[in-house]
Write a protein that holds these residues in place. Structure first.
Motif, PDB file in Angstrom:
ATOM      1  N   GLY A  26       0.783  -1.223   0.000  1.00 26.94           N
ATOM      2  CA  GLY A  26       0.000   0.000   0.000  1.00 26.94           C
ATOM      3  C   GLY A  26       0.818   1.279   0.000  1.00 26.94           C
ATOM      4  O   GLY A  26       0.272   2.363  -0.168  1.00 26.94           O
ATOM      5  N   THR A  28       3.186   4.271  -1.301  1.00 32.26           N
ATOM      6  CA  THR A  28       3.431   4.983  -2.553  1.00 32.26           C
ATOM      7  C   THR A  28       4.654   5.868  -2.360  1.00 32.26           C
ATOM      8  O   THR A  28       4.696   6.673  -1.437  1.00 32.26           O
ATOM      9  CB  THR A  28       2.212   5.840  -2.958  1.00 32.26           C
ATOM     10  N   GLU A  94      -5.382   4.519 -10.340  1.00 33.32           N
ATOM     11  CA  GLU A  94      -5.884   4.448  -8.969  1.00 33.32           C
ATOM     12  C   GLU A  94      -5.953   3.015  -8.444  1.00 33.32           C
ATOM     13  O   GLU A  94      -5.760   2.779  -7.253  1.00 33.32           O
ATOM     14  CB  GLU A  94      -7.254   5.126  -8.859  1.00 33.32           C
ATOM     15  N   GLU A  95      -6.203   2.060  -9.325  1.00 39.65           N
ATOM     16  CA  GLU A  95      -6.227   0.659  -8.898  1.00 39.65           C
ATOM     17  C   GLU A  95      -4.862   0.233  -8.375  1.00 39.65           C
ATOM     18  O   GLU A  95      -4.764  -0.562  -7.441  1.00 39.65           O
ATOM     19  CB  GLU A  95      -6.672  -0.239 -10.047  1.00 39.65           C
ATOM     20  N   LEU A  97      -2.427   2.521  -7.248  1.00 35.16           N
ATOM     21  CA  LEU A  97      -2.087   3.387  -6.122  1.00 35.16           C
ATOM     22  C   LEU A  97      -2.773   2.966  -4.830  1.00 35.16           C
ATOM     23  O   LEU A  97      -2.225   3.146  -3.746  1.00 35.16           O
ATOM     24  CB  LEU A  97      -2.444   4.839  -6.442  1.00 35.16           C
ATOM     25  N   TYR A  98      -3.958   2.426  -4.946  1.00 34.71           N
ATOM     26  CA  TYR A  98      -4.720   2.039  -3.764  1.00 34.71           C
ATOM     27  C   TYR A  98      -4.859   0.517  -3.665  1.00 34.71           C
ATOM     28  O   TYR A  98      -5.738  -0.001  -2.997  1.00 34.71           O
ATOM     29  CB  TYR A  98      -6.094   2.727  -3.783  1.00 34.71           C
ATOM     30  N   ASP A 100      -2.755  -3.531  -3.450  1.00 34.30           N
ATOM     31  CA  ASP A 100      -1.997  -4.294  -2.459  1.00 34.30           C
ATOM     32  C   ASP A 100      -0.490  -4.236  -2.645  1.00 34.30           C
ATOM     33  O   ASP A 100       0.247  -4.754  -1.809  1.00 34.30           O
ATOM     34  CB  ASP A 100      -2.425  -5.768  -2.493  1.00 34.30           C
ATOM     35  N   SER A 103       3.756   1.169  -4.920  1.00 37.45           N
ATOM     36  CA  SER A 103       3.879   1.999  -6.120  1.00 37.45           C
ATOM     37  C   SER A 103       5.078   2.923  -5.971  1.00 37.45           C
ATOM     38  O   SER A 103       5.266   3.539  -4.920  1.00 37.45           O
ATOM     39  CB  SER A 103       2.620   2.845  -6.328  1.00 37.45           C
ATOM     40  N   PRO A 116      -2.295   9.195  -3.068  1.00 33.38           N
ATOM     41  CA  PRO A 116      -2.747   9.034  -1.682  1.00 33.38           C
ATOM     42  C   PRO A 116      -2.154  10.148  -0.809  1.00 33.38           C
ATOM     43  O   PRO A 116      -1.110  10.726  -1.125  1.00 33.38           O
ATOM     44  CB  PRO A 116      -2.181   7.666  -1.274  1.00 33.38           C
TER      45      PRO A 116
END
Length: 137
Positions: A26, A28, A94-95, A97-98, A100, A103, A116
């Motif tokens: 999770g 970034t 976004e898939e 960045l948010y 499992d 990034s 985020p």
């Protein structure tokens, strides 16, 4: 903020691996730096923290996102060619960045509105042809 100076690509990769060892699902990581500053070399070291070899890393300038499947998935973004945040949304950023994985983003300022709130920032400045100042904040 912590600052270090690396005197070679190998030192940059070693510092990146060490940093990556503290990252979890999770997270970034945003890499700031001019062209040629060493962002991709940082990513090459970073992925080693997840059981990958540096040679899996290629600059995703044209694909925008590369996925590396290590102990955790690593999503390597290169947003240099993006002109609008909407382009990132259209490719499903976004898939990632948010999701499992972890990034790591080159040129993050181009997608800053969708990042985020708790990103980790790293700035790489080329001091000369071999030395880099790396700031973690």
């Amino acid at each position: 903020m912590e600052k270090i100076v690396c005197c070679s690509e190998q030192e940059t990769m070693k510092a990146a691996r060490s940093f990556g060892e503290g990252c979890t699902s999770g997270d970034t990581i945003c890499l700031k730096g001019e062209l040629g500053a060493g962002k991709t070399h940082f990513v090459k070291g970073f992925v080693q923290a997840f059981g990958l070899t540096p040679d899996v890393v290629t600059s995703p300038t044209f694909s925008i996102i590369n996925e590396y499947n290590g102990d955790l998935p690593v999503y390597h973004f290169d947003c240099y060619r993006l002109e609008h945040v909407q382009e990132a949304l259209e490719i499903g950023a976004e898939e990632y960045l948010y999701g499992d994985g972890v990034s790591i983003i080159e040129w993050p300022e181009r997608i800053e509105p969708i990042l985020p709130a708790d990103v980790k920032w790293i700035e790489i400045i080329a001091i000369n042809s071999t030395e880099r100042q790396i700031s973690f904040f």
